[in-house]
Scaffold this motif. Structure first.
Motif, short mmCIF file in Angstrom:
data_model
loop_
_atom_site.label_atom_id
_atom_site.label_comp_id
_atom_site.label_asym_id
_atom_site.label_seq_id
_atom_site.Cartn_x
_atom_site.Cartn_y
_atom_site.Cartn_z
N ASP A 1 94.58 0.75 -22.28
CA ASP A 1 93.77 1.81 -22.89
C ASP A 1 94.13 2.93 -22.32
O ASP A 1 93.66 3.24 -21.08
N THR B 1 90.87 5.33 -20.91
CA THR B 1 89.76 5.10 -20.23
C THR B 1 89.37 6.10 -18.96
O THR B 1 88.39 6.56 -18.87
N ARG C 1 86.00 8.24 -15.19
CA ARG C 1 86.12 7.43 -16.50
C ARG C 1 85.40 8.65 -17.58
O ARG C 1 84.40 9.16 -17.54
N THR D 1 83.78 9.89 -20.99
CA THR D 1 82.58 9.52 -21.82
C THR D 1 82.52 9.78 -23.26
O THR D 1 83.65 10.53 -23.68
N SER D 2 81.33 9.53 -24.05
CA SER D 2 81.48 9.82 -25.50
C SER D 2 81.66 11.30 -25.79
O SER D 2 82.04 11.86 -26.70
N THR E 1 85.22 12.14 -26.06
CA THR E 1 86.14 11.53 -26.72
C THR E 1 85.92 11.33 -28.30
O THR E 1 86.42 10.60 -29.05
N THR E 2 84.79 12.05 -28.79
CA THR E 2 84.34 12.11 -30.33
C THR E 2 84.54 13.35 -30.75
O THR E 2 84.58 14.23 -30.23
N ASN F 1 91.41 0.83 -27.49
CA ASN F 1 90.51 1.88 -27.34
C ASN F 1 88.94 1.63 -27.13
O ASN F 1 88.18 2.45 -26.92
N HIS F 2 88.60 0.10 -27.18
CA HIS F 2 87.45 -0.08 -26.73
C HIS F 2 86.46 0.64 -27.75
O HIS F 2 85.24 0.72 -27.20
N SER F 3 86.57 1.00 -28.80
CA SER F 3 85.67 1.69 -29.72
C SER F 3 85.41 2.75 -29.13
O SER F 3 84.04 3.49 -29.55
N TYR F 4 85.73 3.53 -28.02
CA TYR F 4 85.23 4.73 -27.36
C TYR F 4 85.55 5.90 -28.27
O TYR F 4 84.52 6.88 -28.05
N THR G 1 84.17 2.01 -33.45
CA THR G 1 83.00 1.00 -33.82
C THR G 1 83.34 0.02 -34.87
O THR G 1 83.55 0.75 -35.96
#
Length: 394
Positions: free
Chosen positions: A169, A172, A179, A181-182, A185-186, A218-221, A247
């Motif tokens: 990933d 991350t 680390r 955060t949202s 990353t969005t 990507n762990h749906s991040y 997601t």
């Protein structure tokens, strides 16, 4: 065989020296024939282990007195008589999974056969394996990959051990080890984050050469727009799979699939055959990753894999749990025609996890040998029963 389930130990393995956020929830099912089976709810990480523990305590009494060989009968009872299982999620399905896995273990031990034989036979003796989650290092302790040099170092270590596929990933941690955060990353990425990811991917590809596959996790991040943005940027580095790009929903997966040229992998947060069906129907997943410990157990996972085969979709069982779950995945993957690759999570290298079971199966030169012992081929160690919090259901 006329066998009855007599009692079930539900165990929360939450000992002091486990790392923060690692709380395995397991069970042992006993019979009147002195045969027992072990199972696991694969919600040891993230937030939810306590819920999985509570749900397992709730549903375990429903199978006392039943025949462990009746796995289909028991599965249907747990699904239809618990109300929340129908169209349910990770908590209820992780409880069903733990019990179902233990029942298959009992069947295999009673018949003196490995589970792969009960599933129709072994299609392969060895399984191609990838080194997983190298952003946490690749060794006996957890580390953080922050600099490009870190990513290159861990990738080279895994390849030197014989792996011809790795998973990272790249999103991350930032360059300081913070680390993300949202907020980071969005909704389309700032240039610094795009460049950070691309530079890491490029450096790893250059370091390991063209003969090693890279899975970009990507762990749906990130969201669907960012997934397309990133996917297009890294296509030229020959990415084997883009895992959990967003997601998991059928429509967002389809949007990403239609706008990039990298196969998509999803599944650790998709539960039951009903959950997977829309992805098969719209062609948005190229490799499924059902976690046998939270998708409904072996009974359900085999059905999901068979459905995937109908659509020419490959399978890699998701494995981020104790060595018991590793052995369970190997049993299923050995028996299905559409197996692609096996996940070897970095946590499987750590002592706090390895000591949970009596066998420490590890791949050699990037290949796993399938256990031939009866049942799962592994079971929980005395450590689990000495240190875990046990609740007995009778």
């Amino acid at each position: 065989m006329k066998v009855k389930i007599t009692k079930i130990d539900v165990i929360a393995v939450d000992v002091e020296d486990n790392p923060k956020g690692w709380h395995p929830i397991v069970c042992r099912v006993y019979t009147d024939e002195s045969i027992y089976g072990d199972g696991e709810s694969a919600m040891a990480y993230g937030i939810g282990a306590k819920a999985a523990h509570g749900m397992l305590l709730d549903v375990a009494p429903l199978i006392i007195g039943m025949n462990p060989f009746d796995t289909e009968v028991i599965w249907e009872k747990l699904y239809k008589s618990t109300f929340w299982a129908q169209n349910g999620g990770s908590v209820i399905f992780s409880a069903i999974s733990a019990l179902d896995i233990a029942l298959w273990d009992i069947k295999g031990k009673a018949l003196q056969m490995p589970i792969y034989a009960l599933l129709g036979g072994k299609m392969r003796d060895k399984l191609r394996t990838y080194a997983s989650q190298l952003q946490f290092g690749w060794g006996e302790r957890r580390e953080i990959a922050a600099s490009i040099a870190d990513y290159v170092k861990y990738a080279k270590i895994a390849v030197a051990q014989g792996y011809d596929a790795i998973k990272i990933d790249f999103f991350t941690f930032d360059e300081t080890g913070r680390r993300l955060t949202s907020e980071d990353t969005t909704r389309l990425l700032a240039p610094k984050y795009k460049n950070m990811v691309v530079n890491r991917v490029a450096a790893v590809r250059d370091a390991i050469g063209a003969d090693v596959d890279i899975i970009m996790e990507n762990h749906s991040y990130i969201d669907a727009q960012v997934a397309v943005q990133l996917g297009r940027l890294v296509e030229k580095y020959d990415i084997f799979l883009f895992e959990e790009p967003c997601t998991p929903t059928p429509k967002t997966n389809k949007f990403i699939h239609d706008h990039i040229n990298i196969p998509i992998a999803q599944g650790e947060r998709i539960y039951s055959r009903w959950g997977f069906a829309p992805y098969f129907e719209n062609g948005s997943i190229q490799m499924i990753q059902p976690d046998i410990g939270n998708c409904g157990g072996i009974t359900e996972a085999k059905k999901i894999c068979d459905m995937a085969h109908l659509y020419d979709v490959g399978v890699q069982a998701h494995v981020c749990a104790s060595p018991l779950s590793t052995a369970v995945a190997l049993q299923l993957e050995a028996a299905i025609p559409n197996f692609t690759i096996h996940e070897h999570h970095v946590y499987n290298l750590h002592d706090y996890n390895k000591r949970l079971c009596i066998h420490d199966y590890q791949p050699e030169k990037g290949m796993y040998t399938v256990p031939d012992l009866p049942g799962i081929g592994n079971e929980f160690s005395e450590f689990v029963f000495k240190k875990g919090v046990i609740t007995t259901i009778q």
